[in-house]
Write an enzyme that holds these catalytic residues in place. Structure first.
Site, PDB file in Angstrom:
ATOM      1  N   HIS A 176      36.233 -29.399  32.045  1.00 43.90           N
ATOM      2  CA  HIS A 176      36.954 -28.195  31.650  1.00 43.90           C
ATOM      3  C   HIS A 176      36.932 -27.194  32.801  1.00 43.90           C
ATOM      4  O   HIS A 176      35.894 -26.601  33.109  1.00 43.90           O
ATOM      5  CB  HIS A 176      36.314 -27.593  30.397  1.00 43.90           C
ATOM      6  N   LYS A 178      41.127 -33.726  30.588  1.00 43.07           N
ATOM      7  CA  LYS A 178      39.782 -33.181  30.760  1.00 43.07           C
ATOM      8  C   LYS A 178      38.710 -34.275  30.705  1.00 43.07           C
ATOM      9  O   LYS A 178      37.577 -34.038  31.140  1.00 43.07           O
ATOM     10  CB  LYS A 178      39.496 -32.121  29.692  1.00 43.07           C
ATOM     11  N   HIS A 187      44.829 -29.676  24.954  1.00 43.05           N
ATOM     12  CA  HIS A 187      43.766 -28.839  25.499  1.00 43.05           C
ATOM     13  C   HIS A 187      42.419 -29.530  25.362  1.00 43.05           C
ATOM     14  O   HIS A 187      41.532 -29.323  26.201  1.00 43.05           O
ATOM     15  CB  HIS A 187      43.737 -27.489  24.764  1.00 43.05           C
ATOM     16  N   GLU A 203      42.793 -29.229  17.004  1.00 39.91           N
ATOM     17  CA  GLU A 203      44.000 -29.549  17.764  1.00 39.91           C
ATOM     18  C   GLU A 203      44.620 -30.867  17.309  1.00 39.91           C
ATOM     19  O   GLU A 203      45.853 -30.992  17.251  1.00 39.91           O
ATOM     20  CB  GLU A 203      43.700 -29.604  19.263  1.00 39.91           C
ATOM     21  N   CYS A 234      40.621 -19.648  28.846  1.00 41.53           N
ATOM     22  CA  CYS A 234      40.965 -21.010  29.247  1.00 41.53           C
ATOM     23  C   CYS A 234      42.458 -21.307  29.131  1.00 41.53           C
ATOM     24  O   CYS A 234      42.895 -22.415  29.451  1.00 41.53           O
ATOM     25  CB  CYS A 234      40.154 -22.008  28.430  1.00 41.53           C
ATOM     26  N   PHE A 293      38.904 -18.655  24.566  1.00 37.40           N
ATOM     27  CA  PHE A 293      38.103 -17.654  23.881  1.00 37.40           C
ATOM     28  C   PHE A 293      38.935 -16.381  23.649  1.00 37.40           C
ATOM     29  O   PHE A 293      39.814 -16.043  24.443  1.00 37.40           O
ATOM     30  CB  PHE A 293      36.869 -17.300  24.710  1.00 37.40           C
TER      31      PHE A 293
END
Length: 412
Positions: free
Chosen positions: A340, A335, A306, A317, A166, A400
């Site tokens: 996403h 988002k 993010h 975050e 991502c 990931f």
């Protein structure tokens, strides 16, 4: 500090092309994001599955956007071609203004041509091997979007596909910045593309317990930082940014939306899917980006986070942002609007960030109402867009495998 470092060229964003769940163009996507509009809705492709809604791209006419060759393209390539064409038109660059051998393409994708793989897998299982399309591999492999953009636009410079989960779209921007600074390219088309709203991918993420289960209100399901967040909403689309050295842009009368000032990347080396709870790797990438851009944290007016709407990731975050910037820097996560978009997310969010810098407008975090007690008191923009100067901004991307990538942008 060496003379070489001191004299490195500035790089500017001179064109933006977007295809998102909230708009088929940059303008419509930007206006929807600023209005806090969510692109999530029931998705017939996912009917009957545990999660049957997504942030889908709606109304995209592949043949109109990509020509007759669209039938040979997986949707992730179609989105990339449409976004690249729009970005080039926006930047007013063409074969008359560039040396095609010095124009590069760097596109990120987390998965690639997933729809093609699934369709052809079903064909083989149901009808045998002779039913498999001979073009399956060249339609689905991960580099084909970048290669097709180069083919479509007649570009002969380097063409790369990058896959850092991502963080892919942001990684692509960082590599493009390096190509321009090194003098290997004069112009680079950089961004990300993804088309993974498919039954298998949705089911796999659902089995991982990563997706929101708020199917009774899909439009409100993606809610970054909110106390009621329970997972992300799967999205799709693309964004491509035209990057070039500032001097060359000025010579042809283009100022640009923003400067791409710095890039940082790191690995958590912690877990395949979970973020480091201390945020060590993400902090390292963020610090690197600020140092590379020669920007002090105190001068950053905006963090486009993010934040995907997952309980653990958003909390990590938020603590990272508070630790580096304090609680006074404005924070948003687009988002909430787009869901996403996986490998396209970083590019879309960098594009929104460049537009925030250019217009002095910060889109709200759609669906955010109140932070949970586990989050520090950061300044999350919500409810309505905030009109304020944005001289410097940061866009975070994490993925990931512990992949972290951050870019810093500044006013042009």
């Amino acid at each position: 500090m060496t003379d070489h470092v001191r004299e490195r060229p500035e790089v500017v964003v001179t064109g933006i092309g977007m295809v998102t769940p909230v708009g088929l163009t940059t303008g419509t996507s930007w206006r929807a994001a600023c209005a806090g509009h969510s692109g999530a809705a029931a998705d017939p492709r996912l009917a009957g599955l545990g999660v049957s809604f997504s942030c889908a791209v709606s109304g995209f006419d592949a043949e109109r956007e990509c020509g007759a060759e669209a039938r040979r393209m997986d949707p992730f390539t179609r989105f990339a071609v449409a976004a690249a064409r729009a970005a080039v038109a926006d930047a007013a660059v063409s074969e008359r203004t560039w040396d095609s051998s010095r124009v590069g393409v760097v596109l990120g994708t987390a998965v690639g041509g997933q729809q093609t793989w699934e369709e052809q897998g079903h064909r083989m299982a149901e009808r045998g091997q002779r039913a498999v399309n001979p073009l399956t591999v060249p339609k689905a492999i991960g580099n084909i979007a970048a290669g097709t953009v180069a083919l479509d636009l007649g570009l002969h410079g380097p063409s790369f596909a990058v896959s850092t989960a991502c963080a892919s779209g942001t990684t692509a921007l960082g590599l493009a910045l390096d190509l321009l600074r090194a003098g290997r390219c004069d112009v680079v088309l950089a961004g990300g593309t993804e088309a993974t709203v498919t039954p298998l991918v949705s089911t796999a993420f659902d089995r991982l317990k990563a997706l929101s289960r708020q199917g009774d209100d899909p439009a409100g399901a993606s809610r970054p930082f909110d106390a009621r967040r329970d997972g992300f909403v799967l999205g799709e689309g693309a964004a491509v940014l035209v990057l070039e050295r500032a001097g060359a842009a000025r010579a042809r009368g283009r100022r640009g939306y923003a400067r791409l000032l710095g890039y940082g990347a790191s690995s958590d080396a912690h877990h395949l899917t979970a973020p480091d709870p201390d945020g060590h790797g993400a902090r390292l990438a963020l610090r690197q980006a600020l140092a590379d851009g020669r920007v002090d944290a105190a001068d950053v007016a905006l963090v486009n986070a993010h934040a995907t709407s997952t309980p653990q990731g958003d909390a990590v975050e938020a603590r990272l942002i508070a630790g580096v910037f304090g609680t006074g820097t404005a924070v948003t996560s687009t988002k909430g609007a787009t869901g996403h978009m996986l490998g396209a997310a970083g590019a879309v969010e960098a594009a929104f960030t460049a537009l925030s810098v250019h217009h002095g407008v910060i889109p709200p975090t759609a669906n955010f109402e109140a932070a949970g007690p586990e989050l520090p008191g950061i300044d999350i923009v919500h409810g309505a867009a905030r009109h304020t100067p944005v001289p410097y901004a940061v866009s975070n991307s994490f993925g990931f495998g512990g992949q972290n990538a951050v870019v810093v942008l500044g006013s042009a």
